[in-house]
Design a protein around this motif. Structure first.
Motif, PDB file in Angstrom:
ATOM      1  N   UNK A  62      10.802 -40.022  15.198  1.00  9.84           N
ATOM      2  CA  UNK A  62      10.810 -38.737  14.506  1.00  9.84           C
ATOM      3  C   UNK A  62       9.586 -37.969  14.992  1.00  9.84           C
ATOM      4  N   UNK A  63       9.788 -36.920  15.788  1.00 10.75           N
ATOM      5  CA  UNK A  63       8.640 -36.256  16.412  1.00 10.75           C
ATOM      6  C   UNK A  63       7.672 -35.670  15.403  1.00 10.75           C
ATOM      7  N   UNK A  64       8.212 -35.206  14.283  1.00  8.13           N
ATOM      8  CA  UNK A  64       7.350 -34.631  13.263  1.00  8.13           C
ATOM      9  C   UNK A  64       6.466 -35.723  12.661  1.00  8.13           C
ATOM     10  N   UNK A  65       7.069 -36.917  12.479  1.00 11.20           N
ATOM     11  CA  UNK A  65       6.354 -37.997  11.788  1.00 11.20           C
ATOM     12  C   UNK A  65       5.220 -38.567  12.615  1.00 11.20           C
ATOM     13  N   UNK A  66       5.412 -38.642  13.942  1.00 14.96           N
ATOM     14  CA  UNK A  66       4.414 -39.347  14.741  1.00 14.96           C
ATOM     15  C   UNK A  66       3.364 -38.412  15.332  1.00 14.96           C
ATOM     16  N   UNK A  67       3.497 -37.116  15.074  1.00 15.85           N
ATOM     17  CA  UNK A  67       2.458 -36.198  15.537  1.00 15.85           C
ATOM     18  C   UNK A  67       1.165 -36.503  14.782  1.00 15.85           C
ATOM     19  N   UNK A 340       5.237 -33.062  -2.583  1.00 11.41           N
ATOM     20  CA  UNK A 340       3.824 -33.440  -2.448  1.00 11.41           C
ATOM     21  C   UNK A 340       3.731 -34.617  -1.484  1.00 11.41           C
ATOM     22  N   UNK A 341       4.056 -34.408  -0.220  1.00 10.50           N
ATOM     23  CA  UNK A 341       4.101 -35.534   0.723  1.00 10.50           C
ATOM     24  C   UNK A 341       2.709 -36.039   1.065  1.00 10.50           C
ATOM     25  N   UNK A 342       2.554 -37.360   1.096  1.00 15.44           N
ATOM     26  CA  UNK A 342       1.285 -37.935   1.545  1.00 15.44           C
ATOM     27  C   UNK A 342       1.309 -38.135   3.057  1.00 15.44           C
ATOM     28  N   UNK A 343       2.491 -38.327   3.600  1.00 17.67           N
ATOM     29  CA  UNK A 343       2.600 -38.546   5.038  1.00 17.67           C
ATOM     30  C   UNK A 343       3.817 -37.834   5.585  1.00 17.67           C
ATOM     31  N   UNK A 344       3.843 -37.754   6.922  1.00 10.19           N
ATOM     32  CA  UNK A 344       4.883 -36.970   7.562  1.00 10.19           C
ATOM     33  C   UNK A 344       6.274 -37.569   7.391  1.00 10.19           C
ATOM     34  N   UNK A 345       6.368 -38.878   7.194  1.00  7.51           N
ATOM     35  CA  UNK A 345       7.700 -39.474   7.053  1.00  7.51           C
ATOM     36  C   UNK A 345       8.416 -38.971   5.813  1.00  7.51           C
ATOM     37  N   UNK A 346       7.677 -38.397   4.858  1.00  6.72           N
ATOM     38  CA  UNK A 346       8.317 -37.839   3.677  1.00  6.72           C
ATOM     39  C   UNK A 346       8.693 -36.366   3.885  1.00  6.72           C
ATOM     40  N   UNK A 347       8.225 -35.782   4.987  1.00  6.74           N
ATOM     41  CA  UNK A 347       8.412 -34.349   5.175  1.00  6.74           C
ATOM     42  C   UNK A 347       9.637 -34.037   6.008  1.00  6.74           C
ATOM     43  N   UNK A 348       9.647 -34.646   7.178  1.00  7.89           N
ATOM     44  CA  UNK A 348      10.627 -34.232   8.159  1.00  7.89           C
ATOM     45  C   UNK A 348      12.026 -34.606   7.722  1.00  7.89           C
ATOM     46  N   UNK A 349      12.990 -33.797   8.139  1.00  5.38           N
ATOM     47  CA  UNK A 349      14.388 -34.123   7.924  1.00  5.38           C
ATOM     48  C   UNK A 349      14.737 -35.445   8.581  1.00  5.38           C
TER      49      UNK A 349
END
Lengths: 362, 351
Positions: A62-67, A340-349
């Motif tokens: 997930x590109x958003x997550x690993x940035x 209220x995401x703590x990390x990107x894995x909760x954000x990206x689709x």
């Protein structure tokens, strides 16, 4: 709908699931590499169709997550500058940095624009010659060709006000890093079909051979994924460890040569830090020396002073390595939600935590 | 040489009344504002029961009333299938309709940005009148303000509306009962996709038009036929999914939806696939979900399908006694997934 419904036929899906169940004789752990695959699995409930012997782990694709958070912070610092228009793909906007996200910088007056293609960002630079347009160039091998094309366009048009904040990742080094980890349980991979559409799959052959791990290049629709699982389990049951191509309607062994050429012209292989995972040598792309003038980190040296900090409660690194499932995180759906995401894995689709939150919460 | 006499007096000259664009003075309460009202709004809204010229409209009523307001900031102002004016009338009419009310009258407040083309305002006022006529509602009072250039987005409209609610009509999420059948009056996702495609910089070519339409007539058609309606909700921002989630939460019941039963046009689906959007979360402006008593469901569906605003109507789901407050979407794969609200708007994905 043509080219879609054919790959979402529930009857055929059940037949595939039954064929996998007939074939399997012992437990196998597979990892789907791409976040798009993770979402399809949860959205269509494909994991529930599979026999209990098959465990699916969700990979780092997930590109958003690993940035890395440093890059997010640099984007925030750039977006806050009055002379800068920060152009980004939509799903980067909510990703939390050390403090705030691009959305919060936008609300505070930063000029942040959603674009659908990096060439749209180059066009923005052409229209706003008095401003500096920075494109947040994140992603894997899939987005790299278009980003390279934007740089080549900017060079041709002599745009002096266009640059990239580059956070480009390469998939094969990440798979090698995962397999080299002593905690790794992955016995077979469903490789990301779109990455291989660009790059082909020759570079996966050595990984499959050396780590004795089957790799099946797989698409994103329900039947693609089930067929990919079927092919991967068949290899495992037969004791083979080869690279096979389920996604042949899109992927050729050699990939897309023109796209690869564009990448090679503009980028070189570099070390990269992956959010939640850490530094992986030669796992990313950076602009070549001759295109340094388009590097936002060079153009705006102040961004190197950014000091980044991750939330200590976020275990996204373990999730991205397939070592934990989102529901095993104490913060999941409690302190950490899409709002209220703590990390990107909760954000990206495409993030695994967001996928579980949306489709499997109770 | 100027083609009209030049005013050399020291007083501030009256601004030219043949302006093609909105000036700050059009909101200043003086001559220009009155000209604007007389030339744009009066011709558009005349012939309706009360004129918009007085400070307010006086209504003589002794019935149960529904009262609602909504603001319209759509960008672009003109889009396939409608414009901000039609939207401002239909949106408020539909909010009244979802209370089971017969819309009676609307107010319209205009916030204009300095420099806005007057011809566009005329077009928008005309389309408000057309929509009001279609919805059988009168625009009885209004207001105009002008803000500095750069401080608005061309034009914002606020409308408020009053409607009459018949005796015995009790429409609310609290009235939803287990076993209620969920009806939907047509395909979803079209408005949002039409707007997105019309936005500058979006190189998607489509013939899709917004479904923007007044829904009161279709609702009254059901109520007048004695259909036992427990809840109604138009599926605007956040789309059908968000609408259902709101109702399930408030009713503290589970709503089960069959994914295959929700109509989505192929073209809508295709554009949503390209952008990574879920059509169930895309905005509509002419769609509503009706929760009706099971005994009336078949008749309600026949009535809806016979109405122009319900030609594509279908039965999409049912309310289960489970008090989870969740919406469960049953896919053809035999597995259910939860529909939840999105935390913000849908953002296009990277890959």
């Amino acid at each position: 709908m043509k080219y879609l419904d054919e790959y979402r036929d529930p009857g055929v899906a059940r037949q595939y699931a039954a064929a996998i169940a007939r074939m399997v004789t012992r437990p196998w752990t597979l990892m789907e590499v791409c976040g798009g695959q993770t979402h399809a699995i949860l959205r269509f409930g494909l994991d529930q169709l599979l026999p209990p012997e098959i465990a699916l782990l969700h990979g780092p694709g997930c590109p958003v997550c690993v940035t890395p958070v440093e890059l997010i912070d640099k984007a925030l610092a750039l977006a806050a500058r009055p002379e800068v228009i920060l152009a980004s793909y939509g799903d980067m906007l909510r990703v939390p940095g050390t403090s705030g996200s691009l959305l919060s910088v936008k609300a505070a007056g930063g000029d942040v624009r959603i674009v659908y293609s990096p060439t749209d960002a180059a066009a923005l630079a052409e229209r706003h010659s008095e401003r500096q347009v920075v494109f947040f160039a994140v992603g894997f091998e899939t987005t790299a060709p278009a980003n390279a094309m934007a740089v080549l366009q900017a060079e041709r048009k002599r745009l002096r006000n266009f640059s990239l904040l580059v956070s480009h990742m390469l998939v094969p080094p990440a798979l090698e890093a995962l397999l080299a980890s002593p905690n790794c349980h992955v016995q077979g991979f469903l490789a990301a079909g779109h990455v291989c559409t660009v790059m082909g799959f020759r570079e996966y052959e050595a990984i499959a051979r050396e780590h004795r791990t089957p790799i099946v290049v797989t698409g994103f629709e329900p039947l693609d994924i089930l067929q990919g699982v079927h092919m991967c389990v068949k290899q495992l049951e037969e004791g083979r460890a080869e690279v096979e191509n389920q996604y042949a309607r899109s992927v050729r062994p050699e990939g897309n040569r023109a796209a690869q050429e564009a990448i090679r012209r503009v980028f070189r292989v570099s070390d990269r830090r992956w959010r939640g995972i850490g530094d992986i040598p030669r796992s990313g792309l950076a602009l070549r020396e001759e295109y340094q003038e388009f590097d936002a980190e060079r153009r705006f040296p102040f961004v190197s002073e950014v000091v980044a900090r991750e939330s200590p409660d976020c275990i996204s690194g373990l999730i991205l390595q397939g070592l934990r499932k989102p529901r095993e995180c104490p913060a999941f759906a409690a302190a950490c939600t899409p709002e209220t995401p703590l990390g990107a894995t909760m954000v990206s689709d495409e993030g695994a935590c967001a996928a579980y939150y949306r489709h499997r919460r109770p | 040489m100027p083609d009209h006499p030049v005013d050399f007096s020291l007083s501030c000259p009256l601004p030219d009344s043949r302006h093609t664009r909105i000036l700050l003075a059009h909101g200043g309460g003086g001559t220009l504002m009155h000209q604007l009202i007389e030339r744009i709004f009066v011709p558009a809204f005349q012939g309706q029961p009360a004129g918009p010229l007085h400070d307010g409209a006086v209504l003589e009523l002794r019935d149960r009333l529904a009262f609602t307001t909504d603001s319209y900031v759509v960008n672009p102002l003109f889009f396939p299938g409608g414009d901000i004016g039609k939207l401002a009338v239909c949106g408020t009419v539909n909010d009244l309709a979802m209370c089971g009310a017969r819309p009676l009258c609307l107010s319209a407040g205009f916030i204009l940005e300095e420099g806005f083309p007057i011809e566009d305002l005329r077009r928008i006022a005309r389309s408000m009148r057309e929509a009001a006529d279609e919805a059988k509602v009168a625009i009885v009072t209004g207001d105009t303000k002008v803000v500095d250039r750069g401080k608005g987005d061309g034009l914002y409209i606020n409308t408020a509306g009053i409607g009459l609610v018949a005796e015995g009509v009790r429409i609310s999420p609290a009235a939803v009962r287990p076993g209620d059948v969920v009806l939907l009056n047509g395909d979803v996702g079209r408005h949002g996709v039409a707007i997105l495609a019309a936005r500058e910089g979006f190189q998607i070519e489509t013939r899709l038009e917004s479904d923007c339409a007044p829904l009161a007539d279709a609702v009254l058609h059901l109520l007048d036929a004695g259909i036992e309606i427990h809840c109604l909700r138009d599926c605007t921002r956040g789309g059908l999914a968000t609408t259902l989630v709101e109702i399930a939460r408030d009713a503290r019941l589970q709503i089960e939806i069959a994914e295959a039963a929700v109509p989505v046009l192929e073209e809508t689906r295709g554009i949503c696939e390209i952008l990574g959007f879920d059509p169930l979360y895309v905005a509509n402006e002419g769609r509503f979900a009706a929760f009706v008593a099971p005994a009336d469901a078949d008749r309600a569906l026949d009535l809806l399908r016979a109405h122009p605003q319900g030609a594509g109507a279908g039965r999409i789901g049912v309310v289960s006694p489970d008090p989870s407050g969740l919406v469960v979407l049953q896919s053809g794969f035999g597995s259910g997934r939860i529909l939840d609200m999105l935390s913000g708007e849908q953002l296009p994905r990277i890959c």
